[in-house]
Design a protein around this motif. Sequence first.
Motif, PDB file in Angstrom:
ATOM      1  N   VAL A  80      -4.442   7.306  -7.318  1.00 13.29           N
ATOM      2  CA  VAL A  80      -4.213   6.521  -8.535  1.00 13.29           C
ATOM      3  C   VAL A  80      -2.807   5.929  -8.517  1.00 13.29           C
ATOM      4  O   VAL A  80      -2.603   4.742  -8.782  1.00 13.29           O
ATOM      5  N   ALA A  83      -2.419   3.049  -6.298  1.00  8.69           N
ATOM      6  CA  ALA A  83      -3.157   1.853  -6.707  1.00  8.69           C
ATOM      7  C   ALA A  83      -2.415   1.016  -7.762  1.00  8.69           C
ATOM      8  O   ALA A  83      -2.854  -0.081  -8.104  1.00  8.69           O
ATOM      9  N   ILE A  84      -1.329   1.609  -8.294  1.00 13.29           N
ATOM     10  CA  ILE A  84      -0.633   0.883  -9.379  1.00 13.29           C
ATOM     11  C   ILE A  84       0.513   0.013  -8.828  1.00 13.29           C
ATOM     12  O   ILE A  84       1.465   0.523  -8.244  1.00 13.29           O
ATOM     13  N   LEU A  89      -0.986  -1.814 -14.221  1.00 11.82           N
ATOM     14  CA  LEU A  89      -2.416  -2.081 -14.069  1.00 11.82           C
ATOM     15  C   LEU A  89      -3.082  -1.775 -15.411  1.00 11.82           C
ATOM     16  O   LEU A  89      -2.756  -0.775 -16.044  1.00 11.82           O
ATOM     17  N   GLN A  91      -5.380  -0.164 -18.032  1.00 10.31           N
ATOM     18  CA  GLN A  91      -6.041   1.152 -17.969  1.00 10.31           C
ATOM     19  C   GLN A  91      -7.525   1.002 -17.663  1.00 10.31           C
ATOM     20  O   GLN A  91      -8.096   1.781 -16.899  1.00 10.31           O
ATOM     21  N   GLU A  93      -8.980  -1.177 -15.822  1.00 15.58           N
ATOM     22  CA  GLU A  93      -9.144  -1.426 -14.380  1.00 15.58           C
ATOM     23  C   GLU A  93      -9.041  -0.109 -13.620  1.00 15.58           C
ATOM     24  O   GLU A  93      -9.845   0.197 -12.740  1.00 15.58           O
ATOM     25  N   LEU A  94      -7.986   0.648 -14.008  1.00 18.49           N
ATOM     26  CA  LEU A  94      -7.716   1.889 -13.301  1.00 18.49           C
ATOM     27  C   LEU A  94      -8.891   2.865 -13.387  1.00 18.49           C
ATOM     28  O   LEU A  94      -9.259   3.529 -12.427  1.00 18.49           O
ATOM     29  N   LEU A  97     -11.643   2.737 -10.801  1.00 21.93           N
ATOM     30  CA  LEU A  97     -11.435   3.245  -9.427  1.00 21.93           C
ATOM     31  C   LEU A  97     -12.199   4.562  -9.236  1.00 21.93           C
ATOM     32  O   LEU A  97     -12.340   5.327 -10.182  1.00 21.93           O
ATOM     33  N   GLY A 100     -10.312   7.279 -10.478  1.00 20.32           N
ATOM     34  CA  GLY A 100      -9.696   6.921 -11.745  1.00 20.32           C
ATOM     35  C   GLY A 100      -9.561   8.036 -12.769  1.00 20.32           C
ATOM     36  O   GLY A 100      -8.464   8.390 -13.164  1.00 20.32           O
ATOM     37  N   PHE A 104      -6.099   9.934 -13.065  1.00 19.74           N
ATOM     38  CA  PHE A 104      -5.296   9.504 -14.208  1.00 19.74           C
ATOM     39  C   PHE A 104      -4.699  10.705 -14.951  1.00 19.74           C
ATOM     40  O   PHE A 104      -3.504  10.799 -15.171  1.00 19.74           O
TER      41      PHE A 104
END
Length: 497
Positions: A80, A83-84, A89, A91, A93-94, A97, A100, A104
């Motif tokens: 995670v 990916a930022i 990014l 939330q 979208e995140l 993943l 995700g 998170f």
Amino acid sequence: MADAGVAELLLKKLESADSGVDSQDVARDLSVDHQVIVGAVKSLQSLGDLISAEQRSSKHWELTGEGQETVEQGSHEARVFKAIPDDGLPQSELMKLPSGKVGFSKAMSNKWIRVDKAHEGGPRIFRMVETIEDSVQEKLVQIQKGIADEVDEKEKNELKKRKLLAEVTVKSYFITKGPSFSTTITKQETDLTPEMIASGSWKEKSFKPYNFEALGVTLDCGHLHPLMKVRTQFRQIFLEMGFTEMPTNNYIESSFWNFDSLFQPQQHPARDQHDTFFLSDPAVATEFPQDYLERVKKVHSEGGYGSQGYKYDWKIEEAKKNILRTHTTAVSARMLYNLAQKPKFTPVKYFSIDRVFRNETLDATHLAEFHQIEGVVADYGLTLGDLMGVLHQFFTKLGITKLRFKPAYNPYTEPSMEIFSYHEGLKKWVEVGNSGVFRPEMLLPMGIPEGVSVIAWGLSLERPTMIKYGINNIRELVGHKVNLQMVYDGPICRLDS
Ligand code: PHE
């Protein structure tokens, strides 16, 4: 690889080993399944003292599939984090993943990331630190490398909770050379033959010892159903107590013998379609002892013998209806009537164990048919005390000594008692049967002499059988769902043990 071959390879390994070998290591070296080595150990053990083997079990940590993935790609929280981008990014979208959700919350509690809730365009996630250290991944790598000892127990359990790690128990044999160790297997003789004796070769041979633990060949024969085994035991108890078995070979009975002769009024709810199965063909019975039938009609409708009766319009049509008998007390009624027709009354003790039918709602403990066990004693001057005494004797023979009686109601007995016994397992009193003294309104119309009383009791065969054989659902005992293996494997039954 053939077993004998494996056994010899195992012996070779053992020959060159200093102390001994572990069966798991041997399996790995020979690239065979561990069970094959276990088989070889067992067969070598049966040959005498070639080897000795000691069972061992060891625990070790193993990565799960997800743990393996973490080693390759990093923990979910690290993924995670990576990916930022610098400018954050959204939330939403995140969360899309693969890592995700889990990543998170972990990254949040690690304080690697933060959420800007007020961001225009919805909540946005930003990095809080420049770099991270993926300790979860590192620990898993260490464990995979076999240096699990460097990770402490608490952390391992943490990883286990995250389902990245699993603790597996490995069973193995530690095998050492036995007193008569050799690398060649000589097959042991199982038979001493006349030739061996004549030639004297028996002196050099090694003989396989008898295995007194071996089970015999199972006989190919019929097996009694548990209900029949328990029935045999109950029958034995009654016979020991001097009871005679009643003929119960008629499932079909007229309402007359099942109900009317037992002073059960014709409006009684048990005589309803909902409780009783009625026959359509032949729908009615035709032959009754006429004068007795008249006396039954009279006692129901007008009373007599010191009773008021029920004062209703007794109908022969109702009495004629054929049914599947709802209790074996119908048979007792016939038997007592027959007894009363003898020129001189003689005391009797009767019993029966057979099938009865009730239109019940089916559930785990009820079917529309079951077996009843019934005992009847007729003699001059019997009292409720005699009934309690005979019940104590009967149940003691079953191994049940603590009994209690509760007043109850049956149309044909007065007084009536439900029988309870103390269940040591359940630690409570459970109902085990029903009993009573037959009413004069039932006995006197039959011609049973005044002064004679008849005590009786009944219970089901299914219930003690289910308890004895540990069956919880009656469908596992009776009907099309019965596993025949259960019948095949069922032990013999001794009720008092
Ligand atoms: N017939 C009773 C029943 O079906 C049992 C019973 C038999 C009760 C004899 C009293 C006397 O439950």
